[in-house]
Design an enzyme around this catalytic site. Structure first.
Site, PDB file in Angstrom:
ATOM      1  N   LYS A  15     -23.533 -17.319  23.419  1.00  0.00           N
ATOM      2  CA  LYS A  15     -24.336 -16.854  22.365  1.00  0.00           C
ATOM      3  C   LYS A  15     -23.467 -17.206  20.801  1.00  0.00           C
ATOM      4  CE  LYS A  15     -25.971 -15.747  18.308  1.00  0.00           C
ATOM      5  NZ  LYS A  15     -25.373 -16.435  16.906  1.00  0.00           N
TER       6      LYS A  15
ATOM      7  N   CYS B   9     -11.517  -9.610  10.795  1.00  0.00           N
ATOM      8  CA  CYS B   9     -11.681  -7.878  11.039  1.00  0.00           C
ATOM      9  C   CYS B   9     -10.776  -7.315  10.900  1.00  0.00           C
ATOM     10  CB  CYS B   9     -12.494  -7.638  12.160  1.00  0.00           C
ATOM     11  SG  CYS B   9     -11.639  -8.820  13.968  1.00  0.00           S
TER      12      CYS B   9
ATOM     13  N   GLU C 224     -15.836  -2.307   5.264  1.00  0.00           N
ATOM     14  CA  GLU C 224     -15.819  -3.659   5.133  1.00  0.00           C
ATOM     15  C   GLU C 224     -16.181  -5.128   3.638  1.00  0.00           C
ATOM     16  OE1 GLU C 224     -16.506  -5.455   8.769  1.00  0.00           O
ATOM     17  OE2 GLU C 224     -14.335  -6.688   8.963  1.00  0.00           O
TER      18      GLU C 224
ATOM     19  N   GLU D 184     -16.179  -5.419  19.631  1.00  0.00           N
ATOM     20  CA  GLU D 184     -15.080  -5.623  18.420  1.00  0.00           C
ATOM     21  C   GLU D 184     -15.410  -5.233  17.788  1.00  0.00           C
ATOM     22  OE1 GLU D 184     -11.315  -7.917  18.528  1.00  0.00           O
ATOM     23  OE2 GLU D 184     -11.438  -7.888  17.255  1.00  0.00           O
TER      24      GLU D 184
HETATM   25  P1  ADP Z   1     -21.291 -11.065  10.463  1.00  0.00           P
HETATM   26  O1  ADP Z   1     -22.360 -10.202   9.887  1.00  0.00           O
HETATM   27  O2  ADP Z   1     -20.658 -11.390   9.893  1.00  0.00           O
HETATM   28  O3  ADP Z   1     -22.642 -12.830  10.890  1.00  0.00           O
HETATM   29  P2  ADP Z   1     -22.508 -10.771  12.780  1.00  0.00           P
HETATM   30  O4  ADP Z   1     -22.365  -9.540  13.445  1.00  0.00           O
HETATM   31  O5  ADP Z   1     -23.815 -10.216  11.817  1.00  0.00           O
HETATM   32  O6  ADP Z   1     -22.092 -10.890  12.396  1.00  0.00           O
HETATM   33  O7  ADP Z   1     -22.735 -11.798  13.776  1.00  0.00           O
HETATM   34  C1  ADP Z   1     -22.304 -11.512  15.094  1.00  0.00           C
HETATM   35  C2  ADP Z   1     -22.944 -12.380  15.743  1.00  0.00           C
HETATM   36  O8  ADP Z   1     -24.143 -11.445  16.112  1.00  0.00           O
HETATM   37  C3  ADP Z   1     -23.764 -13.940  16.040  1.00  0.00           C
HETATM   38  O9  ADP Z   1     -23.399 -14.210  17.022  1.00  0.00           O
HETATM   39  C4  ADP Z   1     -24.734 -13.006  15.539  1.00  0.00           C
HETATM   40  O10 ADP Z   1     -25.968 -14.559  15.840  1.00  0.00           O
HETATM   41  C5  ADP Z   1     -25.161 -12.244  16.217  1.00  0.00           C
HETATM   42  N1  ADP Z   1     -26.202 -11.460  16.264  1.00  0.00           N
HETATM   43  C6  ADP Z   1     -26.642 -11.651  14.909  1.00  0.00           C
HETATM   44  N2  ADP Z   1     -28.193 -10.095  14.944  1.00  0.00           N
HETATM   45  C7  ADP Z   1     -28.014 -10.190  16.281  1.00  0.00           C
HETATM   46  C8  ADP Z   1     -28.874  -9.478  17.062  1.00  0.00           C
HETATM   47  N3  ADP Z   1     -30.210  -8.669  16.185  1.00  0.00           N
HETATM   48  N4  ADP Z   1     -28.903  -9.730  18.700  1.00  0.00           N
HETATM   49  C9  ADP Z   1     -28.052  -9.779  18.500  1.00  0.00           C
HETATM   50  N5  ADP Z   1     -26.544 -10.749  18.379  1.00  0.00           N
HETATM   51  C10 ADP Z   1     -27.123 -10.864  16.826  1.00  0.00           C
END
Ligand code: ADP
Length: 492
Positions: A182, A293, A392, A258
């Site tokens: 995903k 990161c 961050e 990570e």
């Molecule tokens: P950023 O804040 O840098 O966009 P995220 O940690 O929110 O990074 O996103 C990293 C990945 O996690 C993306 O692919 C995002 O769609 C996914 N993601 C965000 N929220 C969820 C969730 N509740 N469950 C699973 N995946 C998620």
């Protein structure tokens, strides 16, 4: 079955995205899912780029089913030499399509085109690195047989779209698992293209599936799916916590996380007057407009070293033009999204209220006013326990603090919630060893000659610490992490 050839994109910035990149890639073919599409915006201009599917639970179900049948079928039975050869074939296809992948990254997340190409060009090396270690997994010196875990789910972020997918996909597939990926909702298309290239290279259908979509729908469904045997996540700590909870809601599965970082770089007294360090200090903090990161966004210099740091970093900034990411001369592009822009603006306001801001350059005129451009800056006189040092930012903001002695340098560097990386600028190896022992970080660069720069350290395993996550990455241990040791005891 045969897979359709991966789409070719014209080298034209205004060409529409190929249709198939807006859908899921499951069992070696395009699968469209209904519902409201997610709309992509070009961060350099604010223009709408097009939509793509949010596949949700339905897409995840189809992809996990395909991945399971591939694991129980062709891929599970394939010999290790054939597995390695297929992965090397995939690497070769990626090498041929660097331009297309870079084109997608530049449009979707504003990665400067030259930098995108340079990093994506290293992707095949990463795959080769893991493919080359496949035979070592068969070593039974400790009596255990290393079995693939099965269907692995990977959830990846947008900051280096191709690299982040390959860092997960290469060891997952090399270890003999199948994959449901995903990708970030900001950068789905390069991920779909990578899976199409894998199919073209002959990886059997269902080995590498991609389900584009939003985090709280598609991502959450993947994390919670009981048919997924392991989850590998790269992203923010907050999302990591949500994934840990979801992953345990219906089953038990091992996780590799990570997460965020706020990594320090410490200049030791023997290097503070070496002008050659500053371009490296700048790059470590501001590469990818600070959206990294492991960005080294807290600079610690010895007492009296502040002026040298400001002067050196101002000079270094002149080599990092801010510009349209489609321009090959651009080294600092826009932030990747409106959301990221708003987050960074909030920190910049805190900086102006609570510290002394030194802009290092300016956003030049002539760029789209609707692009998410932010110039790099330093923040001085900022409190150790304040948001700018502790949180961050994921943007071009570098705090600079002075320390009295080595003990204080270690204390300041260690004082924070994250433990991803650190850099020491100094030739004094005893000091570096002491600092390394005092820091709970996964990886540490020690730059012992001022003009030296860290390179790719593929073979060395590391594990993030504290709120930066857990799970071993890199090297044979990083490959073995995607297997489970099985003890077979013959008795009698
Ligand atoms: P950023 O804040 O840098 O966009 P995220 O940690 O929110 O990074 O996103 C990293 C990945 O996690 C993306 O692919 C995002 O769609 C996914 N993601 C965000 N929220 C969820 C969730 N509740 N469950 C699973 N995946 C998620």
């Amino acid at each position: 079955m045969n897979s359709p050839a991966a789409v070719r994109i014209l080298p034209d910035w205004d060409a529409p995205f190929p249709e198939s990149l807006g859908h899921a890639w499951i069992h070696g073919e395009t699968r469209a899912f209904g519902g409201d599409p997610i709309v992509s915006v070009n961060p350099a201009t604010g223009d709408v780029l097009g939509g793509f599917d949010d596949g949700g639970a339905e897409a995840v179900e189809a992809a996990v089913t395909a991945a399971r049948s591939a694991f129980l079928g062709d891929w599970g039975r394939i010999g290790t030499a054939d597995r390695a050869a297929l992965l090397l074939g995939w690497a070769a296809r990626i090498a041929e399509e660097v331009e297309q992948l870079a084109w997608l990254e530049t449009l979707e997340v504003g990665r400067p085109i030259a930098d995108a190409k340079a990093l994506i060009s290293q992707g095949p090396l990463l795959i080769g690195h893991y493919a080359g270690m496949i035979p070592a997994l068969a070593d039974r010196a400790d009596g255990a047989v290393r079995r693939p875990r099965g269907v692995v789910g990977a959830i990846t972020p947008w900051n280096f779209p191709t690299a982040n997918v390959l860092i997960r996909a290469a060891p997952i597939l090399a270890a003999g698992n199948t994959l449901v990926l995903k990708p970030s909702e900001l950068s789905p298309r390069s991920a779909v293209l990578l899976a199409q290239l894998a199919s073209e290279a002959g990886l059997p259908p269902g080995v590498f599936n991609v389900v584009p979509g939003a985090g709280h729908t598609t991502g959450a469904a993947l994390a919670a799916h009981p048919g997924v045997d392991m989850i590998a996540f790269t992203g923010s700590t907050r999302t990591g916590q949500a994934i840990i909870q979801a992953s345990a809601s219906r089953s038990l599965k091992p996780l590799m996380m990570e997460c965020g970082g706020k990594s320090p770089q410490l200049v030791l007294p023997d290097m503070i007057d070496q002008a050659e360090i500053w371009p490296g200090v700048f790059a470590a903090a501001f590469w990818n407009t600070g959206q990294w990161c492991a960005a080294r966004t807290r600079l610690l210099v010895p007492k009296g070293g502040l002026d040298a740091a400001v002067e050196g970093l101002l000079a270094a900034a002149s080599d990092w033009p801010i510009g349209d990411p489609r321009d090959p001369a651009t080294r600092l592009g826009p932030l990747a999204s409106r959301n990221q822009y708003d987050v960074v603006q909030r920190f910049r306001e805190i900086a102006r209220r609570t510290g002394r801001v030194v802009p290092l350059s300016e956003v030049p005129g002539g760029l789209s006013a609707d692009g998410f451009y932010v110039a790099p800056e330093l923040v001085l006189d900022t409190a150790q326990d304040g948001a700018l040092v502790q949180q961050e930012i994921f943007g071009p903001v570098l705090t600079v603090q002075e320390y009295d002695d080595q003990d204080e340098a270690i204390r300041l560097a260690e004082d924070g919630p994250y433990g991803l990386g650190a850099t020491v600028w100094g030739a004094d190896r005893d000091a570096a060893e002491r600092i390394a022992a005092g820091l709970s970080v996964g990886s540490l660069d020690v730059i012992v000659t001022p003009a030296a720069r860290p390179g790719l350290a593929l073979g060395t395993p590391f594990e993030p610490r504290k709120q930066s996550g857990f799970g071993i990455e890199g090297g044979l241990a990083g490959l073995a992490a995607f297997t489970a040791p099985q003890a077979i005891t013959y008795v009698g």
